[in-house]
Enzyme design. Structure first.
Site, PDB file in Angstrom:
ATOM      1  N   SER A 110       0.799  -1.231   0.000  1.00  0.00           N
ATOM      2  CA  SER A 110       0.000   0.000   0.000  1.00  0.00           C
ATOM      3  C   SER A 110       0.833   1.283   0.000  1.00  0.00           C
ATOM      4  CB  SER A 110      -0.954   0.015   1.196  1.00  0.00           C
ATOM      5  OG  SER A 110      -0.230   0.141   2.408  1.00  0.00           O
ATOM      6  N   LYS A 153       0.492   5.281   6.785  1.00  0.00           N
ATOM      7  CA  LYS A 153      -0.046   6.044   5.653  1.00  0.00           C
ATOM      8  C   LYS A 153       0.599   7.426   5.634  1.00  0.00           C
ATOM      9  CE  LYS A 153      -3.007   2.755   4.653  1.00  0.00           C
ATOM     10  NZ  LYS A 153      -2.769   1.878   3.474  1.00  0.00           N
TER      11      LYS A 153
END
Length: 257
Positions: free
Chosen positions: A83, A154
């Site tokens: 990701s 993230k």
């Protein structure tokens, strides 16, 4: 008169007592040698036991130190998915700076943050048992196991009060009307295939992965309680460095990279 008989009897009688008979010099030397060897063997065994004890104690002290260091200062974080490519690859050991926001500083746009997604990205759950959770937590803290299922890494795209839109006329993410330059995006990925416009509540973050087509991030939780926002208080630290593999070690390319 047999004057020797009593002496002879006493002699036989004395030989039958429990007194130790005199031994030859050879016998004494052999016994002394055996005793010396036994003492040397005992001393060697005691030395080995002492060495193992010291090694075990040193191992325990080092492990406790590393756990304390990782809990309060810098924690290795194993990257388990794609990701965040190309910034982080699967198997990278990222070093998370836990002091980054400890003294009043707040996460900023562009920061690479590790956070506990419980209540925002994942629902509250029982999780592992107490023993399993303790063992896995220790291994994760040392970078030897994948992070908890509730921990994520993230990039911060919006902070409290920001108006975040995707996409503008140029197909870019814009924050407060200013298009973002995102050189960290995975080659070929669009900034987002999911249109959205949100105002980030104060005390929360809007976060996205660098490999947008492979990342489940704030966009995927828009319709859920919390709207995909991550509370600042859930941030564990800032991912400032890659520690392993050595070929990729160095700054992460975030705001402080």
């Amino acid at each position: 008169m047999d004057t020797e008989a009593p002496h002879t009897q006493r002699g036989h009688s004395s030989s039958g007592t429990g007194e130790e008979r005199p031994r030859s010099a050879f016998s004494r030397a052999r016994g002394a040698g055996a005793d010396g060897e036994t003492q040397e063997a005992g001393a060697a065994g005691s030395g080995r036991q002492l060495t193992w004890r010291r090694a075990g104690l040193l191992g325990v002290v080092c492990t406790v130190f590393l756990l304390l260091f990782s809990n309060f200062v810098v924690q290795p974080f194993l990257i388990p998915s794609r990701s965040m490519e190309p910034t982080f690859a699967v198997g990278d050991r990222v070093l998370v700076n836990k002091l980054a926001y400890r003294f009043g500083e707040q996460p900023r746009r562009g920061d690479l943050v590790v956070f506990d997604g419980t209540g925002s990205f994942v629902p509250e759950s029982a999780g592992r048992g107490p023993v399993g959770g303790l063992v896995h937590g220790a291994a994760s803290a040392l970078g030897l196991a994948e992070p908890s299922d509730t921990d994520f890494v993230k990039r911060v795209v919006g902070v409290g009060g920001d108006d975040v839109v995707c996409c503008d006329a140029g197909g870019r993410v814009a924050v407060n009307g200013v298009p973002l330059a995102e050189p960290y995006l995975y080659p070929g990925d669009a900034p987002s295939t999911v249109p959205f416009r949100i105002v980030v509540p104060l005390g929360t973050l809007w976060v996205m992965g660098d490999h947008r087509s492979q990342s489940r991030d704030s966009r995927d939780h828009l319709g859920e309680p919390g709207g995909g926002m991550v509370p600042v208080e859930k941030v564990i630290g800032r991912a400032d460095w890659i520690g392993w593999p050595l070929a990729r070690s160095g700054g992460t390319g975030g705001r402080h990279g």
